[in-house]
Design a protein around this motif. Structure first.
Motif, short mmCIF file in Angstrom:
data_model
loop_
_atom_site.label_atom_id
_atom_site.label_comp_id
_atom_site.label_asym_id
_atom_site.label_seq_id
_atom_site.Cartn_x
_atom_site.Cartn_y
_atom_site.Cartn_z
N TRP A 98 -10.64 -26.43 -46.88
CA TRP A 98 -9.77 -26.67 -48.03
C TRP A 98 -10.29 -27.82 -48.89
O TRP A 98 -10.32 -27.74 -50.12
CB TRP A 98 -8.36 -26.95 -47.53
CG TRP A 98 -7.34 -27.34 -48.55
CD1 TRP A 98 -7.06 -26.70 -49.73
CD2 TRP A 98 -6.46 -28.45 -48.49
NE1 TRP A 98 -6.05 -27.35 -50.40
CE2 TRP A 98 -5.66 -28.42 -49.65
CE3 TRP A 98 -6.26 -29.46 -47.55
CZ2 TRP A 98 -4.67 -29.37 -49.90
CZ3 TRP A 98 -5.27 -30.40 -47.79
CH2 TRP A 98 -4.50 -30.36 -48.96
N ALA A 99 -10.74 -28.90 -48.24
CA ALA A 99 -11.23 -30.08 -48.95
C ALA A 99 -12.49 -29.78 -49.75
O ALA A 99 -12.77 -30.45 -50.75
CB ALA A 99 -11.48 -31.22 -47.97
N GLU A 100 -13.24 -28.77 -49.34
CA GLU A 100 -14.52 -28.47 -49.98
C GLU A 100 -14.47 -27.33 -50.98
O GLU A 100 -15.47 -27.01 -51.60
CB GLU A 100 -15.56 -28.15 -48.91
CG GLU A 100 -15.89 -29.34 -48.03
CD GLU A 100 -16.91 -29.02 -46.95
OE1 GLU A 100 -17.44 -27.88 -46.94
OE2 GLU A 100 -17.17 -29.89 -46.12
N HIS A 101 -13.31 -26.69 -51.15
CA HIS A 101 -13.21 -25.51 -52.01
C HIS A 101 -12.05 -25.62 -52.99
O HIS A 101 -11.12 -26.39 -52.78
CB HIS A 101 -13.07 -24.24 -51.17
CG HIS A 101 -14.28 -23.95 -50.36
ND1 HIS A 101 -14.52 -24.53 -49.14
CD2 HIS A 101 -15.34 -23.14 -50.61
CE1 HIS A 101 -15.67 -24.10 -48.67
NE2 HIS A 101 -16.19 -23.26 -49.53
N GLU A 102 -12.12 -24.85 -54.04
CA GLU A 102 -11.09 -24.82 -55.08
C GLU A 102 -10.05 -23.75 -54.73
O GLU A 102 -10.01 -22.69 -55.34
CB GLU A 102 -11.72 -24.53 -56.45
CG GLU A 102 -12.69 -25.59 -56.91
CD GLU A 102 -11.99 -26.91 -57.23
OE1 GLU A 102 -10.87 -26.88 -57.74
OE2 GLU A 102 -12.59 -27.96 -56.93
N GLU A 103 -9.24 -24.03 -53.74
CA GLU A 103 -8.23 -23.09 -53.28
C GLU A 103 -7.07 -23.91 -52.73
O GLU A 103 -7.29 -24.95 -52.11
CB GLU A 103 -8.86 -22.22 -52.18
CG GLU A 103 -8.05 -21.07 -51.73
CD GLU A 103 -8.85 -20.16 -50.77
OE1 GLU A 103 -8.28 -19.16 -50.38
OE2 GLU A 103 -10.01 -20.47 -50.44
#
Length: 136
Positions: A98-103
């Motif tokens: 989650w911290a690394e993606h735009e979602e």
């Protein structure tokens, strides 16, 4: 949003992810939920080492969720003592992804949940995408 918004916030805990997963499950099409039957959804920090070893996964951060049990496509005669079908969601790998993606976290949990339910049903990626789209 000001810096103060995050000042007293903690990362979502196990209970938070269980609530997100319960909401995502409740938003699935009723016919899918009915077919899931007695499937259990559990949240843990990380997968167990034996799960990682069995799957040949080196890092516990590489597994976001797991279906354990006998999928509908492979279900035959039910044996006494057979553990219930379960879907595991893993908190730390989910938060890392989650911290690394735009979602959003809710969208990510729903995606992983639908993917693991797809294993229960033996569905294709296209089938899973359609179920996820209907749940949004």
């Amino acid at each position: 949003m000001s810096d103060g918004f995050w000042h007293d916030r903690l990362a979502p805990g196990l209970d938070d992810l269980e609530a997100i997963a319960a909401k995502a499950y409740a938003e699935l099409p009723p016919e899918i939920r009915a077919l899931c039957g007695d499937i259990l959804i559990r949240v843990a920090e990380f997968p167990d080492d034996d799960v990682l070893d069995e799957m040949g996964i080196e890092s516990p951060f590489d597994l976001l969720g797991l279906f354990q049990g006998i999928g509908l496509a492979h279900r035959g005669e039910v044996r006494t003592g057979q553990p219930p079908n379960m879907i595991w969601l893993y908190r730390r790998p989910l938060l890392d992804y989650w911290a690394e993606h735009e979602e959003t976290l809710c969208a990510l949990v729903r995606h992983v949940l639908v993917h693991e339910i797809g294993h229960h049903f033996g569905l294709s990626d296209e089938d899973m995408a359609a179920i996820e789209a209907e749940a949004c």
